[in-house]
Write an enzyme that holds these catalytic residues in place. Structure first.
Site, mmCIF file in Angstrom:
data_model
loop_
_atom_site.group_PDB
_atom_site.id
_atom_site.type_symbol
_atom_site.label_atom_id
_atom_site.label_comp_id
_atom_site.label_asym_id
_atom_site.label_seq_id
_atom_site.Cartn_x
_atom_site.Cartn_y
_atom_site.Cartn_z
ATOM 1 N N LYS A 77 21.496 113.308 -8.008
ATOM 2 C CA LYS A 77 22.420 112.726 -7.225
ATOM 3 C C LYS A 77 22.801 111.278 -8.091
ATOM 4 O O LYS A 77 23.826 110.656 -7.703
ATOM 5 C CB LYS A 77 21.396 112.012 -6.305
ATOM 6 C CG LYS A 77 20.246 110.901 -6.430
ATOM 7 C CD LYS A 77 19.945 110.291 -4.957
ATOM 8 C CE LYS A 77 18.883 108.934 -5.348
ATOM 9 N NZ LYS A 77 17.756 109.341 -5.653
ATOM 10 N N HIS A 206 7.491 107.828 -6.116
ATOM 11 C CA HIS A 206 8.957 107.553 -6.870
ATOM 12 C C HIS A 206 8.472 106.025 -6.866
ATOM 13 O O HIS A 206 8.458 105.378 -5.814
ATOM 14 C CB HIS A 206 10.089 107.668 -6.326
ATOM 15 C CG HIS A 206 11.484 107.339 -6.989
ATOM 16 N ND1 HIS A 206 11.511 106.041 -7.835
ATOM 17 C CD2 HIS A 206 12.281 108.150 -7.522
ATOM 18 C CE1 HIS A 206 12.562 106.293 -8.175
ATOM 19 N NE2 HIS A 206 13.021 107.425 -8.445
ATOM 20 N N GLU A 280 11.237 112.860 -12.222
ATOM 21 C CA GLU A 280 12.732 113.381 -11.718
ATOM 22 C C GLU A 280 13.571 112.251 -12.307
ATOM 23 O O GLU A 280 13.991 111.501 -11.313
ATOM 24 C CB GLU A 280 12.500 113.275 -10.159
ATOM 25 C CG GLU A 280 11.818 114.396 -9.499
ATOM 26 C CD GLU A 280 11.323 113.999 -7.848
ATOM 27 O OE1 GLU A 280 11.703 112.905 -7.700
ATOM 28 O OE2 GLU A 280 10.877 114.921 -7.425
HETATM 29 C C1 LIG Z 1 16.872 108.822 -6.837
HETATM 30 C C2 LIG Z 1 15.736 109.600 -6.898
HETATM 31 C C3 LIG Z 1 15.239 109.989 -8.189
HETATM 32 C C4 LIG Z 1 15.936 109.275 -9.582
HETATM 33 O O1 LIG Z 1 15.594 107.951 -9.756
HETATM 34 P P1 LIG Z 1 15.983 107.399 -10.944
HETATM 35 O O2 LIG Z 1 15.476 105.948 -10.721
HETATM 36 O O3 LIG Z 1 17.299 107.440 -11.213
HETATM 37 O O4 LIG Z 1 15.460 107.986 -12.072
HETATM 38 C C5 LIG Z 1 14.351 110.749 -8.133
HETATM 39 N N1 LIG Z 1 13.456 111.333 -7.066
HETATM 40 C C6 LIG Z 1 13.949 111.115 -6.120
HETATM 41 C C7 LIG Z 1 12.954 111.492 -4.873
HETATM 42 C C8 LIG Z 1 14.790 110.092 -5.864
HETATM 43 O O5 LIG Z 1 15.223 109.645 -4.704
#
Ligand SMILES: *Cc1c(COP(=O)(O)O)cnc(C)c1O
Length: 420
Positions: A77, A206, A280
């Site tokens: 994304k 996260h 991620e």
């Molecule tokens: C947006 C998102 C990410 C990516 O996060 P960054 O801060 O860009 O590294 C990873 N995992 C999930 C579930 C997300 O919603």
């Protein structure tokens, strides 16, 4: 070490890249490339991106050295530019997808479904069915309703329980307000999974995108450990996956984050044999790899203030100002005036406002920003424009973000280790 292809060979061999032109950049050669694109291919003065694949390779290298035990699943994304995805795949990354379309995009690169995590804790049923049909067998959840949907449509799916990470307080985009089981919800959810016959493979969290407090990883990893303990108390099968999510930034703070992760994983999980560690990261790989060039197509002088209109704005790439709470920077590229020095180094500067192209006053990119005197048809160049920019842009007022082209470059200053 076995002799392996060079990074450049790996990158140029990626199918999405193979059909395209990749310009090798000498040190500090990005300005020259932007200049030659402007002069040679830009009769229409459309905005364009330059993606430096050498930066991507060096970030993969940095990740491998700093977090050698953590397998990255690039968060699509953040920036789904095909060349970025293709190079990440060629360099050995896996992928975090959040929808059917993102899964389709990644599978179309030839990526095995085992290298995809469907990391959206709340998914439409039709998307769950699709994931089942293509063999994407790892997803996250944080509610009873999600367990029921997955049991019904994808009973072979492994689950990661998404927990709400203790609040970092400093993230640019906190995700805790929307996702993650609260501490008191964890045991009932685990019991529901047990009753459903599904398997919980591990824990994910996260800490918030653009996090600045590396202690947040430590507290979240400690919280994840308490979920592992709850699973053994409930006499459920051992978990074996810890997903530390995203939140990483490619600056010096990455070293702090990596140290915090490594030491907390050691401290809390040293007695968990066979643990698989995944992450991620989105912003980390995308942000600094993209530079955006925009053309000045309007100007107004009001006393000492200079006002400019450029052909990308907050309904396009600069939506990051609104949604990602980003601060953007611009450097001038004066090709119509100042013939001698397009960077205008040393020229007198004026307090300037830079507007985007749409007819909404909200569409303002920079305010009270010092710029030299620029003219219509000069350019403004924005570095670090790869994260949450074009990905979330619209075509409001007929200015179509998706139509902005991307030129590929490779700065050849990196040594490559590679992901395993
Ligand atoms: C947006 C998102 C990410 C990516 O996060 P960054 O801060 O860009 O590294 C990873 N995992 C999930 C579930 C997300 O919603």
């Amino acid at each position: 070490m076995v002799s392996s292809p060079t990074t450049l060979q790996v990158i140029l061999g990626a199918p999405v890249v193979r059909e395209k032109k990749v310009t090798a950049l000498p040190k500090d050669g990005l300005d020259d490339l932007i200049r030659s694109i402007i002069f040679n291919t830009q009769q229409l003065n459309e905005p364009f991106y330059v993606l430096d694949l050498g930066v991507v390779a060096s970030l993969v290298d940095k990740w491998t050295r700093s977090l050698p035990t953590v397998r990255p699943f690039y968060a699509v994304k953040c920036n789904p530019e095909p060349a970025l995805l293709g190079v990440m795949e060629a360099l050995g990354a896996s992928f975090d997808c959040a929808s059917r379309a993102e899964i389709e995009t990644v599978l179309s690169l030839g990526v095995s479904p085992s290298r995809i995590i469907y990391a959206n804790p709340c998914k439409p049923e039709s998307h769950i069915k699709y994931a089942a049909s293509v063999g994407v067998n790892l997803t996250t959840f944080d509610s009873l309703e999600e367990i029921q949907k997955i049991q019904k449509h994808h009973p072979n799916c492994d689950l990661l329980i998404r927990i709400k990470a203790p609040d970092d307080g400093n993230a640019r985009c906190p995700l805790g307000p929307k996702y993650g089981a609260l501490p008191e919800e964890v045991e009932p959810l685990l019991q529901a999974v047990k009753a459903s016959g599904l398997a919980v493979a591990g824990v994910s969290f996260h800490i918030g995108s653009g996090a600045t407090n590396s202690n947040a990883y430590r507290s979240a990893i400690a919280a994840a450990k308490s979920v592992f303990d709850a699973v053994s108390r409930l006499d459920m099968p051992r978990m074996h996956v810890l997903n530390i999510g995203g939140g990483f930034t490619a600056g010096p703070e990455f070293d702090d984050a990596a140290n915090a992760v490594n030491s907390a994983v050691y401290e809390y999980f040293k007695n968990e044999p066979g643990l698989t560690l995944i992450a991620e990261p989105g912003r980390f790989f995308a942000e600094t790899a993209f530079t955006l060039a925009t053309n000045i197509f309007g100007k107004r002088v009001r006393g000492e203030v200079r006002e400019y209109w450029i052909n990308d704005g907050v309904y396009g790439s600069m939506n990051c100002i609104l949604y990602d709470h980003a601060t953007v920077m611009a450097t001038p590229f004066a090709c119509s005036s100042n013939g001698g020095d397009p960077t205008c180094d040393g020229a007198k500067t004026y307090c300037s406002t830079v507007f985007g192209p749409t007819c909404d006053a909200l569409d303002t990119v920079l305010r009270d920003y010092q710029l030299p005197e620029l003219q219509v048809n000069d350019w403004l160049v924005f570095p670090n424009m790869g994260a949450y920019t074009a990905a979330a842009g619209s075509s409001f007022n007929g200015f179509n973000t998706a139509a902005i082209g991307t030129h590929l470059a490779y700065s050849n200053s990196v040594k490559f280790v590679g992901l395993n």
